[in-house]
Design an enzyme around this catalytic site. Structure first.
Site, mmCIF file in Angstrom:
data_model
loop_
_atom_site.group_PDB
_atom_site.id
_atom_site.type_symbol
_atom_site.label_atom_id
_atom_site.label_comp_id
_atom_site.label_asym_id
_atom_site.label_seq_id
_atom_site.Cartn_x
_atom_site.Cartn_y
_atom_site.Cartn_z
ATOM 1 N N LYS A 168 54.976 18.279 -11.037
ATOM 2 C CA LYS A 168 54.569 17.850 -9.699
ATOM 3 C C LYS A 168 53.054 17.649 -9.725
ATOM 4 O O LYS A 168 52.285 18.611 -9.662
ATOM 5 C CB LYS A 168 54.926 18.883 -8.631
ATOM 6 C CG LYS A 168 54.821 18.268 -7.231
ATOM 7 C CD LYS A 168 54.390 19.229 -6.156
ATOM 8 C CE LYS A 168 52.910 19.384 -6.006
ATOM 9 N NZ LYS A 168 52.149 18.176 -5.625
ATOM 10 N N GLU A 227 45.752 28.498 -13.976
ATOM 11 C CA GLU A 227 44.354 28.148 -14.259
ATOM 12 C C GLU A 227 43.715 27.790 -12.933
ATOM 13 O O GLU A 227 44.136 26.829 -12.280
ATOM 14 C CB GLU A 227 44.272 26.973 -15.239
ATOM 15 C CG GLU A 227 44.674 27.329 -16.659
ATOM 16 C CD GLU A 227 43.815 28.401 -17.306
ATOM 17 O OE1 GLU A 227 42.708 28.689 -16.817
ATOM 18 O OE2 GLU A 227 44.279 28.981 -18.307
ATOM 19 N N CYS A 275 36.530 22.223 -12.732
ATOM 20 C CA CYS A 275 36.620 23.684 -12.652
ATOM 21 C C CYS A 275 35.523 24.304 -13.517
ATOM 22 O O CYS A 275 35.112 25.439 -13.295
ATOM 23 C CB CYS A 275 37.991 24.154 -13.105
ATOM 24 S SG CYS A 275 38.437 23.522 -14.719
ATOM 25 N N GLU A 287 33.567 28.562 -4.473
ATOM 26 C CA GLU A 287 33.605 27.257 -5.139
ATOM 27 C C GLU A 287 33.421 26.153 -4.092
ATOM 28 O O GLU A 287 34.132 26.133 -3.091
ATOM 29 C CB GLU A 287 34.971 27.107 -5.821
ATOM 30 C CG GLU A 287 35.051 25.929 -6.752
ATOM 31 C CD GLU A 287 36.427 25.829 -7.431
ATOM 32 O OE1 GLU A 287 37.444 25.970 -6.735
ATOM 33 O OE2 GLU A 287 36.462 25.603 -8.646
HETATM 34 P P1 NAD Z 1 45.201 22.723 -5.048
HETATM 35 O O1 NAD Z 1 45.363 24.172 -5.311
HETATM 36 O O2 NAD Z 1 44.999 22.292 -3.641
HETATM 37 O O3 NAD Z 1 46.482 21.929 -5.574
HETATM 38 C C1 NAD Z 1 46.921 21.991 -6.913
HETATM 39 C C2 NAD Z 1 48.385 21.580 -6.975
HETATM 40 O O4 NAD Z 1 49.175 22.571 -6.306
HETATM 41 C C3 NAD Z 1 48.705 20.252 -6.279
HETATM 42 O O5 NAD Z 1 49.675 19.554 -7.033
HETATM 43 C C4 NAD Z 1 49.272 20.710 -4.940
HETATM 44 O O6 NAD Z 1 50.131 19.763 -4.341
HETATM 45 C C5 NAD Z 1 50.045 21.953 -5.376
HETATM 46 N N1 NAD Z 1 50.337 22.902 -4.290
HETATM 47 C C6 NAD Z 1 49.625 23.099 -3.146
HETATM 48 N N2 NAD Z 1 50.221 24.062 -2.398
HETATM 49 C C7 NAD Z 1 51.316 24.488 -3.081
HETATM 50 C C8 NAD Z 1 52.325 25.465 -2.836
HETATM 51 N N3 NAD Z 1 52.331 26.199 -1.730
HETATM 52 N N4 NAD Z 1 53.305 25.637 -3.759
HETATM 53 C C9 NAD Z 1 53.317 24.915 -4.907
HETATM 54 N N5 NAD Z 1 52.383 23.956 -5.185
HETATM 55 C C10 NAD Z 1 51.381 23.757 -4.297
HETATM 56 O O7 NAD Z 1 43.999 22.235 -5.984
HETATM 57 P P2 NAD Z 1 43.307 20.798 -6.056
HETATM 58 O O8 NAD Z 1 42.477 20.606 -4.840
HETATM 59 O O9 NAD Z 1 44.306 19.749 -6.414
HETATM 60 O O10 NAD Z 1 42.366 20.975 -7.344
HETATM 61 C C11 NAD Z 1 41.108 21.554 -7.290
HETATM 62 C C12 NAD Z 1 41.146 23.008 -7.734
HETATM 63 O O11 NAD Z 1 41.698 23.093 -9.045
HETATM 64 C C13 NAD Z 1 39.786 23.648 -7.841
HETATM 65 O O12 NAD Z 1 39.822 24.950 -7.301
HETATM 66 C C14 NAD Z 1 39.528 23.712 -9.349
HETATM 67 O O13 NAD Z 1 38.624 24.718 -9.747
HETATM 68 C C15 NAD Z 1 40.897 23.937 -9.864
HETATM 69 N N6 NAD Z 1 40.989 23.540 -11.274
HETATM 70 C C16 NAD Z 1 41.073 24.517 -12.230
HETATM 71 C C17 NAD Z 1 41.126 24.180 -13.583
HETATM 72 C C18 NAD Z 1 41.212 25.235 -14.635
HETATM 73 O O14 NAD Z 1 41.646 24.917 -15.739
HETATM 74 N N7 NAD Z 1 40.830 26.467 -14.378
HETATM 75 C C19 NAD Z 1 41.099 22.829 -13.952
HETATM 76 C C20 NAD Z 1 41.002 21.861 -12.951
HETATM 77 C C21 NAD Z 1 40.965 22.227 -11.616
#
Ligand code: NAD
Length: 482
Positions: A178, A251, A285, A383
């Protein structure tokens, strides 16, 4: 050039489907919010359940496929992705506002990841240590887990799906992914590459839609054996509670420090921090969001930092020399502007950034540098995921390490120094999963383990050989020939 509008659909059992309701979500170009560049299905739990069913149905045959055969398909997918570098890079630039030079590198990295894990199909090392029992042969081999759910964010539309899909598949698992809706068009392009490379139907499936419905259905389905999630800390920790009985890898976010010591090459340090903090608008990230500078060189360093930052180009991500494109969407734009308001009160504004024009002309934000930020402030602790850097003075090395570790996150950290003693002590005392000496915090190598400590990561590392440990289970076999 890509077609002006791109359609993504759910990919289930090797076929493309709209959402059951027919509803779609628009993917808006952050450089020009009036332009819808594509649509993706606004699916519900039913589509997610069917995708899990397709993955479960394909599992036994994929498990029985020789690992070298699985690897060959990944290698072919790498070639297909690479042959479409310009097209895919342009798609990412329009989909999430990633500057072309970084988008192109990301296609190359996704292809390299597929090749790396493709070649694991010939290795997939087990172990056969000497037995402690006379005449017994003891060994351990890797087995796939079953159906695996992958949930990915928007900021690396190809690389993050690639670094989860490739090890999951070579280990013999079947997958439902997803992706974030904003990055669904790139994810669909990856599905097409895998199908063209010969991946059997049902081995990989993709469903798009809201995290709260589609994501949740994939997290809670009892047929799913493992879940790998990349995204925000708040969503990830919530998911962990609901993924009962599954192997879980998260992550999450970061608030990454970069320390500058008195013996550093200050202009080199400034260039690396500016790149880490502001490249791709700080939407990594691994972005450097806190610079910690010893007092002795503080003012001198700030001059270098402002100069290095001003040299970065804010502009259209489709232009080859752009460093900082628009931020991804209106929600992030508004959130960052709000965070900026707080940041202005958290210290002294050294470089005033913020909106470069009206949001109708694109979600462009110029870099902001705030000096003398209090480590306990929200600006230093939370963040922002935008082009905002908090700078803090440190009395000496010990104080710098203390400030660097003063966060609930633990993804990556950097230090600029010529001293081996500082470098080695920093490596040992840093509470992060990654440490960089005279190198930016942003940027990684896929052949070594990647991931964070504290609230930046849970459940084992991704990439390199570590990913094989997550996507497989050891089966230990003891044989006594009679
Ligand atoms: P997000 O947490 O809003 O969403 C990530 C994914 O989770 C999306 O596909 C979203 O649709 C899904 N999601 C949201 N709510 C959910 C739920 N209740 N159940 C299941 N899935 C759900 O994050 P984002 O805004 O897409 O990405 C940015 C974030 O990602 C930042 O915090 C960044 O630091 C982090 N990030 C971390 C890494 C790493 O490797 N540590 C890498 C890239 C991004």
């Amino acid at each position: 050039m890509i077609e002006s509008q791109v359609e993504s659909q759910n990919f289930i059992g090797g076929e493309w489907f709209p959402a059951d309701s027919g509803a779609t979500l628009d993917v808006v170009n952050p450089s020009n919010p009036a332009e819808v560049i594509g649509t993706t299905p606004d699916s519900g739990a039913g589509e997610a359940e069917r995708a899990v069913g397709a993955a479960a149905g394909a599992f036994e045959e994929w498990k029985a496929t020789l690992p070298s055969g699985r690897g060959a398909i990944l290698t072919k997918a790498a070639d297909i992705l690479e042959s479409r570098t310009d097209e895919l890079a342009e798609l990412m630039a329009r989909e999430v506002g990633k500057p072309m030079k970084e988008s192109r590198m990301e296609v190359g990295r996704a292809a390299a990841i597929f090749r790396y894990y493709g070649s694991e199909g010939w290795r997939m090392h087990g172990m056969m240590p000497p037995s402690t029992r006379p005449g017994v042969q003891v060994s351990s081999v890797r087995e796939p887990l079953g159906v695996v759910t992958l949930i990915t964010p928007w900021n690396f539309p190809l690389a993050i799906p690639a670094w989860k899909l490739a090890p999951a598949l070579v280990c013999g698992n079947t997958v439902v992914i997803k992706p974030a809706s904003q990055a669904a068009l790139s994810a669909a392009a990856m599905m097409r590459a895998l199908k063209e490379a010969g991946l059997p139907d049902g081995v990989v499936n993709m469903v798009t839609g809201p995290g709260g419905t589609v994501g949740d259905a994939l997290v809670t389905d009892s047929r799913v054996k493992a879940l790998s999630f990349t995204g925000s800390t708040s969503v990830g920790l919530g998911i962990q509670e609901r993924a009962v009985g599954k192997k879980v890898q998260l992550e999450l976010g970061g608030k990454n420090p970069y320390v500058v010591m008195e013996d550093a090459d200050l202009s080199d340090a400034a260039a690396k921090i500016a790149f880490g903090a502001f490249g791709y608008s700080g939407e990594k990230c691994t972005a450097s969001s806190r610079a910690i500078v010893v007092e002795e060189v503080y003012e001198q360093f700030m001059d270098e930092l402002v100069e290095a930052t001003k040299a970065m180009k804010v502009g259209d991500p489709l232009e080859e020399d752009t460093d900082i494109g628009p931020v991804v969407n209106s929600d992030q734009y508004e959130k960052i502007l709000n965070d900026l308001e707080k940041a202005r009160n958290a210290g002294r504004v050294v470089l005033e950034g913020g909106a470069t024009g009206s949001a109708d002309e694109g979600y462009y934000l110029a870099p902001t540098i705030i000096s003398e930020v209090d480590s306990s402030s929200e600006t230093a602790q939370e963040e922002i995921f935008g082009p905002v850097l908090a700078v803090m003075p440190a009395r000496d090395f010990d104080h710098a390490v203390e400030l660097a570790n003063d966060t609930r996150y633990g993804l990556t950290a950097g230090i600029s120094t010529r001293s081996l003693r500082y470098a080695h002590e920093f490596i040992a005392r840093s509470q992060t999963g990654l440490v960089n000496v005279n190198l930016p915090t942003a940027g990684l190598e896929f052949q070594v383990p990647f991931g964070g400590n504290k609230e930046s990561g849970v459940g084992g590392r991704e990439q390199g050989p570590a990913a094989l440990d997550f996507y497989s289970a050891w089966k230990t076999v003891s044989i006594l020939p009679l």
